[in-house]
Scaffold this motif. Structure first.
Motif, PDB file in Angstrom:
ATOM      1  N   GLY A  89       0.754  -1.319   0.042  1.00  0.00           N
ATOM      2  CA  GLY A  89      -0.093   0.287  -0.153  1.00  0.00           C
ATOM      3  C   GLY A  89       0.940   1.294   0.010  1.00  0.00           C
ATOM      4  N   ALA A  90       0.294   2.229   0.711  1.00  0.00           N
ATOM      5  CA  ALA A  90       1.103   3.582   0.397  1.00  0.00           C
ATOM      6  C   ALA A  90       2.211   3.804   1.395  1.00  0.00           C
ATOM      7  CB  ALA A  90      -0.063   4.593   0.843  1.00  0.00           C
ATOM      8  N   GLY A  91       2.255   2.806   2.317  1.00  0.00           N
ATOM      9  CA  GLY A  91       3.415   2.858   3.402  1.00  0.00           C
ATOM     10  C   GLY A  91       4.553   1.774   3.052  1.00  0.00           C
ATOM     11  N   GLY A  92       4.440   1.187   2.035  1.00  0.00           N
ATOM     12  CA  GLY A  92       5.363   0.093   1.436  1.00  0.00           C
ATOM     13  C   GLY A  92       6.868   0.561   1.483  1.00  0.00           C
ATOM     14  N   THR A  93       7.687  -0.162   2.409  1.00  0.00           N
ATOM     15  CA  THR A  93       8.994   0.546   2.613  1.00  0.00           C
ATOM     16  C   THR A  93       9.890  -0.088   1.399  1.00  0.00           C
ATOM     17  OG1 THR A  93       9.458  -1.242   4.304  1.00  0.00           O
ATOM     18  CG2 THR A  93       8.992   0.904   5.111  1.00  0.00           C
ATOM     19  N   GLU A  94       9.417  -1.197   0.961  1.00  0.00           N
ATOM     20  CA  GLU A  94      10.398  -2.029   0.012  1.00  0.00           C
ATOM     21  C   GLU A  94      10.143  -0.890  -1.304  1.00  0.00           C
ATOM     22  OE1 GLU A  94       6.267  -3.417  -0.962  1.00  0.00           O
ATOM     23  OE2 GLU A  94       7.487  -3.011   1.038  1.00  0.00           O
ATOM     24  N   VAL A  95       9.167  -0.360  -1.705  1.00  0.00           N
ATOM     25  CA  VAL A  95       9.199   0.513  -2.809  1.00  0.00           C
ATOM     26  C   VAL A  95       9.915   1.518  -2.360  1.00  0.00           C
ATOM     27  CG1 VAL A  95       7.707   2.027  -4.129  1.00  0.00           C
ATOM     28  CG2 VAL A  95       6.770  -0.103  -3.418  1.00  0.00           C
ATOM     29  N   ASP A  96      10.044   2.264  -1.215  1.00  0.00           N
ATOM     30  CA  ASP A  96      10.708   3.492  -0.802  1.00  0.00           C
ATOM     31  C   ASP A  96      12.325   3.182  -1.032  1.00  0.00           C
ATOM     32  OD1 ASP A  96       8.629   5.088  -0.519  1.00  0.00           O
ATOM     33  OD2 ASP A  96       8.583   4.660   1.618  1.00  0.00           O
ATOM     34  N   LEU A  97      12.758   1.983  -0.648  1.00  0.00           N
ATOM     35  CA  LEU A  97      14.094   1.566  -0.713  1.00  0.00           C
ATOM     36  C   LEU A  97      14.396   1.213  -2.329  1.00  0.00           C
ATOM     37  CD1 LEU A  97      14.302  -1.173   2.057  1.00  0.00           C
ATOM     38  CD2 LEU A  97      15.472   1.020   1.993  1.00  0.00           C
ATOM     39  N   GLU A  98      13.626   0.694  -2.877  1.00  0.00           N
ATOM     40  CA  GLU A  98      13.871   0.494  -4.430  1.00  0.00           C
ATOM     41  C   GLU A  98      14.044   1.923  -5.243  1.00  0.00           C
ATOM     42  OE1 GLU A  98      10.765  -1.834  -6.194  1.00  0.00           O
ATOM     43  OE2 GLU A  98      11.549  -3.570  -5.093  1.00  0.00           O
ATOM     44  N   LEU A  99      13.109   2.884  -4.863  1.00  0.00           N
ATOM     45  CA  LEU A  99      13.262   4.170  -5.494  1.00  0.00           C
ATOM     46  C   LEU A  99      14.488   5.045  -4.749  1.00  0.00           C
ATOM     47  CD1 LEU A  99       9.329   5.193  -5.151  1.00  0.00           C
ATOM     48  CD2 LEU A  99      10.701   4.587  -7.171  1.00  0.00           C
ATOM     49  N   GLU A 100      14.793   4.729  -3.667  1.00  0.00           N
ATOM     50  CA  GLU A 100      16.041   5.470  -3.090  1.00  0.00           C
ATOM     51  C   GLU A 100      17.315   4.803  -3.839  1.00  0.00           C
ATOM     52  OE1 GLU A 100      18.643   7.811  -0.923  1.00  0.00           O
ATOM     53  OE2 GLU A 100      16.397   7.842  -0.808  1.00  0.00           O
ATOM     54  N   ALA A 101      17.331   3.638  -4.064  1.00  0.00           N
ATOM     55  CA  ALA A 101      18.520   3.137  -4.868  1.00  0.00           C
ATOM     56  C   ALA A 101      18.418   3.530  -6.180  1.00  0.00           C
ATOM     57  CB  ALA A 101      18.433   1.423  -4.900  1.00  0.00           C
ATOM     58  N   ALA A 102      17.361   3.639  -6.760  1.00  0.00           N
ATOM     59  CA  ALA A 102      17.286   4.168  -8.078  1.00  0.00           C
ATOM     60  C   ALA A 102      17.871   5.678  -8.105  1.00  0.00           C
ATOM     61  CB  ALA A 102      15.839   3.929  -8.715  1.00  0.00           C
ATOM     62  N   CYS A 103      17.439   6.428  -7.392  1.00  0.00           N
ATOM     63  CA  CYS A 103      17.583   7.865  -7.209  1.00  0.00           C
ATOM     64  C   CYS A 103      19.358   8.222  -7.125  1.00  0.00           C
ATOM     65  CB  CYS A 103      17.073   8.743  -6.130  1.00  0.00           C
ATOM     66  SG  CYS A 103      15.520   9.110  -6.448  1.00  0.00           S
ATOM     67  N   ARG A 104      19.850   7.169  -6.502  1.00  0.00           N
ATOM     68  CA  ARG A 104      21.302   7.244  -6.071  1.00  0.00           C
ATOM     69  C   ARG A 104      21.926   6.652  -7.189  1.00  0.00           C
ATOM     70  NH1 ARG A 104      22.934   8.875  -1.209  1.00  0.00           N
ATOM     71  NH2 ARG A 104      21.312   8.918   0.378  1.00  0.00           N
ATOM     72  N   HIS A 105      21.273   5.823  -8.087  1.00  0.00           N
ATOM     73  CA  HIS A 105      21.960   5.041  -9.316  1.00  0.00           C
ATOM     74  C   HIS A 105      22.113   6.123 -10.489  1.00  0.00           C
ATOM     75  CE1 HIS A 105      23.509   2.121 -11.963  1.00  0.00           C
ATOM     76  NE2 HIS A 105      22.468   2.523 -12.695  1.00  0.00           N
ATOM     77  N   VAL A 106      20.947   6.921 -10.608  1.00  0.00           N
ATOM     78  CA  VAL A 106      20.934   8.040 -11.409  1.00  0.00           C
ATOM     79  C   VAL A 106      22.081   9.120 -11.117  1.00  0.00           C
ATOM     80  CG1 VAL A 106      19.347   9.744 -12.315  1.00  0.00           C
ATOM     81  CG2 VAL A 106      18.469   7.524 -11.846  1.00  0.00           C
ATOM     82  N   HIS A 107      22.114   9.505  -9.895  1.00  0.00           N
ATOM     83  CA  HIS A 107      22.962  10.536  -9.299  1.00  0.00           C
ATOM     84  C   HIS A 107      24.486   9.936  -9.681  1.00  0.00           C
ATOM     85  CE1 HIS A 107      24.190  13.496  -6.149  1.00  0.00           C
ATOM     86  NE2 HIS A 107      24.631  13.751  -7.259  1.00  0.00           N
ATOM     87  N   THR A 108      24.646   8.595  -9.368  1.00  0.00           N
ATOM     88  CA  THR A 108      26.114   8.186  -9.772  1.00  0.00           C
ATOM     89  C   THR A 108      26.414   8.093 -11.398  1.00  0.00           C
ATOM     90  OG1 THR A 108      25.976   6.553  -7.862  1.00  0.00           O
ATOM     91  CG2 THR A 108      27.511   6.010  -9.497  1.00  0.00           C
TER      92      THR A 108
END
Length: 157
Positions: A89-108
C-alpha cells in the motif's frame, strides 16, 4: 562480543571496504567506521543509513566505482526486504528502498558522465515514481533530470 579491527578478514569481504583500502590503506576511515558499526550491523535500518552516507561521501570525492557498489547493495537490501508488514500500500517501505536506490543510481551515472544511461534510468525512475505515487521521489527525480539537462547543456552549448 569482540571488536572487529581493520585487519579482520571478515571485513575484507565487503567490496566497498576493499575499494576504500585500495585508496587509503588498512587504516582507512571506512575500515575504522566499519569496525565500530559492525557491532550494530544487526539492524537493516542502520545498514541503509551507512550505505547512504557512504554513497554521499563517494560522490563528493569522485569515486564512482564505489558509488556503483553502494547502489547495488541498496538495491539488494530492497529486494531482500520483501513486502512490508502492513501488506504494502501507501506505506510500503520496499518501494521506498527501491526508489532510493534508483535515485542514487541516477546520481551516480550523472557523476560518472554517463548521460545516455542516466537519462534512461531517470525516465524509468520517473515512471516508477508516478506509478507508486511517491511525491518526494518524484521531485527528487525531476531535480536529477534538471541536473542531467544542465550537464548536457554545458557539454553541448
Amino acid at each position: 562480543m569482540r571488536l572487529l579491527t581493520g585487519e579482520d578478514p571478515g571485513l575484507g569481504r565487503d567490496p566497498i571496504l576493499k575499494e576504500d583500502r585500495h585508496f587509503h590503506g588498512p587504516s582507512s576511515p571506512a575500515s575504522s567506521a566499519a569496525a565500530s558499526a559492525a557491532l550494530l550491523s544487526s539492524s537493516p535500518t542502520l545498514r541503509i543509513v551507512e550505505l547512504e552516507l557512504t554513497h554521499d561521501t563517494c560522490i563528493a570525492t569522485g569515486r564512482t566505482s564505489c558509488t556503483l557498489l553502494v547502489c547495488q547493495q541498496l538495491a539488494s537490501i530492497a529486494t531482500r526486504h520483501g513486502p512490508s508488514p502492513a501488506g504494502g500500500g501507501a506505506g510500503g517501505t520496499e518501494v521506498d528502498l527501491e526508489l532510493e536506490a534508483a535515485c542514487r543510481h541516477v546520481h551516480t551515472l550523472i557523476a560518472a558522465t554517463c548521460f545516455p544511461q542516466a537519462a534512461a534510468a531517470a525516465k524509468a525512475l520517473f515512471t516508477a515514481c508516478c506509478h507508486h505515487n511517491r511525491q518526494l521521489y518524484h521531485v527528487r527525480c525531476l531535480l536529477l533530470m534538471a541536473l542531467l539537462h544542465l550537464h548536457e547543456i554545458v557539454k553541448y552549448p
